[in-house]
Scaffold this active site. Structure first.
Site, short mmCIF file in Angstrom:
data_model
loop_
_atom_site.label_atom_id
_atom_site.label_comp_id
_atom_site.label_asym_id
_atom_site.label_seq_id
_atom_site.Cartn_x
_atom_site.Cartn_y
_atom_site.Cartn_z
N THR A 26 92.60 38.14 22.61
CA THR A 26 91.61 38.83 21.79
C THR A 26 92.22 39.14 20.43
O THR A 26 93.41 39.44 20.33
CB THR A 26 91.05 40.09 22.50
OG1 THR A 26 89.91 40.53 21.80
CG2 THR A 26 92.06 41.20 22.57
N CYS A 44 89.36 49.46 19.22
CA CYS A 44 89.07 48.98 20.57
C CYS A 44 90.35 48.96 21.39
O CYS A 44 91.45 48.96 20.85
CB CYS A 44 88.49 47.58 20.54
SG CYS A 44 86.98 47.44 19.60
N HIS A 100 87.95 43.79 26.79
CA HIS A 100 87.97 44.30 25.41
C HIS A 100 87.01 45.48 25.32
O HIS A 100 85.81 45.29 25.16
CB HIS A 100 87.57 43.16 24.47
CG HIS A 100 87.64 43.51 23.02
ND1 HIS A 100 88.03 42.60 22.08
CD2 HIS A 100 87.37 44.64 22.34
CE1 HIS A 100 88.00 43.16 20.89
NE2 HIS A 100 87.58 44.41 21.01
#
Lengths: 289, 185
Positions: free
Chosen positions: B47, B53, B70
């Site tokens: 990711t 996040c 995520h």
């Protein structure tokens, strides 16, 4: 430093100008009593924008079964806001399509960051900073980092130095170049003859409290939009998250349970959803690539 | 005989990976709210640019499987509909959804999993008005505790973004940040 100033001015002048249609659109939509006929006349005069409007409105995702072939009809169906979106995106797409090596970001990063910030700034203008024109915030946010195109190559030469523990990337740029990307962005905006509120918002998008009082709120909306983009991972890489929130936000937001648990998450989610919608509707060819 | 065995062993170590391996293995990029678990040899789950996040990375050593979620926001009460569509968006729905994916790969006991957390950065902000990163981390920890689990390593907070990836073959997890290089957690 003079050498830097000269090179920077060269780079600045080599940036392609923004289309006059886009400027007129920004002007037209900033006063609230415009005529739809004026709007469609403006679009019809710009062939590439007219074609883009027709293409967008005839795309399957819009769900219109008939083929729309008249520009005024397409403009009515799209709405003024979507037309402005298209014009702005069209005018930055070519310019923004280059990698910012100094910021370690790839070819698409600046465009995505600008679009995400713009959408976020519009939502912030509606929900966090009242009495702000959302469209001005949108347009300003779309151009707020254009100065990085100029600074990038100079920053790339400085890459050997370790940028660890930078608390404010703007200070880092100031230390090395005596100017930061916000100031350069504002210079470019002036060169493009963007309206004063946009220039101010772009210039102070990291310190909105220092903008002229009339433009402070727009600058704050852009500031927040920029922050939201970085938080969601749509930044320009090297300087991601390395900025300071302006204390001016305390005038508008009270940090309490409701803000933390409801308002803020909701705003973040809505920004992301709208970004995804815009990408799906207006950037079909980019998505397909 | 022993000599042959040594030669064969050396060859098998140095030889390029077989074709089927390259054809099957791939890098799975996951975006906001994405979840992916894999036991395909050669696979990498990645990711990009985690800001506020949080990436939850899980490794199942017995299954030779790894997974990643995520997480964007701390709690699904923000929007239960969204949580149904994309459970990985929220910490409280993302962890059960990731466990489900591992169960499909043959996981019997969730406590076999080894967890690591990354991300949850925040911008400098005197009042922490926008510190959703910190809340994401706390929420992820809390949800893991609810399942009687905990992360063995964390690389969280700070004011920089992180790109994270985990490899099926080695079970190793790496982080990268522009200007800071690459490191293993």
């Amino acid at each position: 430093m003079t050498d830097f100033a000269k090179k920077a001015a060269d780079r600045l002048n080599s940036l392609p100008p923004i289309s006059t249609t886009t400027l007129k659109l920004i002007d037209l939509l900033s006063n609230e009593t415009y005529q739809t006929t004026e709007l469609s006349a403006l679009i019809e005069a710009d062939l590439s924008l007219a074609a883009r409007c027709l293409k967008t409105v005839n795309a399957p995702i819009f769900g219109i079964k008939r083929t729309i072939s008249s520009v005024p009809h397409a403009v009515t169906l799209l709405g003024a806001r979507a037309v402005l979106d298209l014009a702005l995106q069209l005018s930055v797409r070519g310019t923004y399509n280059q990698a910012l090596t100094g910021y370690a970001s790839s070819a698409d990063d600046l465009y995505r960051h600008s679009l995400y910030s713009a959408i976020a700034a519009r939502i912030c203008a509606q929900r966090i900073t009242p009495n702000t024109n959302p469209e001005s915030a949108y347009a300003a946010a779309l151009f707020h980092d254009v100065g990085k195109l100029v600074l990038s190559s100079f920053l790339a030469e400085k890459e050997t130095e370790d940028p660890e523990n930078i608390t404010h990337f703007l200070d880092y740029e100031q230390q090395h170049f005596g100017i930061d990307h916000a100031q350069i962005s504002a210079q470019i905006a002036q060169k493009w003859h963007l309206p004063e509120d946009l220039v101010q918002a772009i210039s102070f998008h990291h310190q909105p409290s220092q903008a002229l009082p009339a433009y402070r709120r727009t600058a704050l909306a852009v500031h927040l939009g920029d922050m939201f983009a970085m938080m969601a991972g749509f930044g320009t890489q090297r300087d991601n998250m390395q900025y300071q929130m302006d204390p001016m936000i305390d005038e508008f937001v009270v940090r309490n349970r409701k803000w933390e648990l409801e308002t803020l998450p909701q705003i973040m989610m809505d920004i992301h959803e709208e970004y995804q919608t815009v990408m799906a509707k207006f950037n079909q060819e980019e998505q397909a690539q | 005989m022993l000599f042959l065995a040594v030669v064969f062993h050396k060859q098998s170590v140095n030889a390029a990976p077989p074709r089927w391996y390259e054809a099957m293995s791939q890098t799975h990029m996951i975006g906001l709210g994405g979840i992916h678990a894999s036991n395909t040899p050669g696979d990498v789950i990645k990711t990009m640019a985690l800001g506020s996040c949080v990436g939850i990375i899980a490794v199942a050593p017995r299954l030779r499987a790894v997974g990643m979620a995520h997480i964007v926001l701390p709690h699904s009460r923000t929007n239960p509909e969204k949580a149904n569509l994309t459970p990985g968006y929220f910490a409280d729905t993302g962890i059960p959804a990731m466990l489900e994916q591992f169960q499909r790969l043959g996981l019997k006991n969730p406590r076999e999993l080894v967890f690591k957390l990354a991300g949850g950065a925040s911008v400098m902000d005197t009042n922490n008005t926008f510190d959703i990163g910190k809340r994401n981390i706390l929420s992820c920890r809390k949800e893991l505790w609810k399942h009687r689990m905990a992360a063995i390593a964390e690389d969280v907070g700070g004011n920089f973004s992180r790109t994270v990836w985990v490899e099926v073959d080695s079970g190793r997890m790496y982080l990268q940040s522009p200007g800071k290089g690459r490191w293993e957690l």
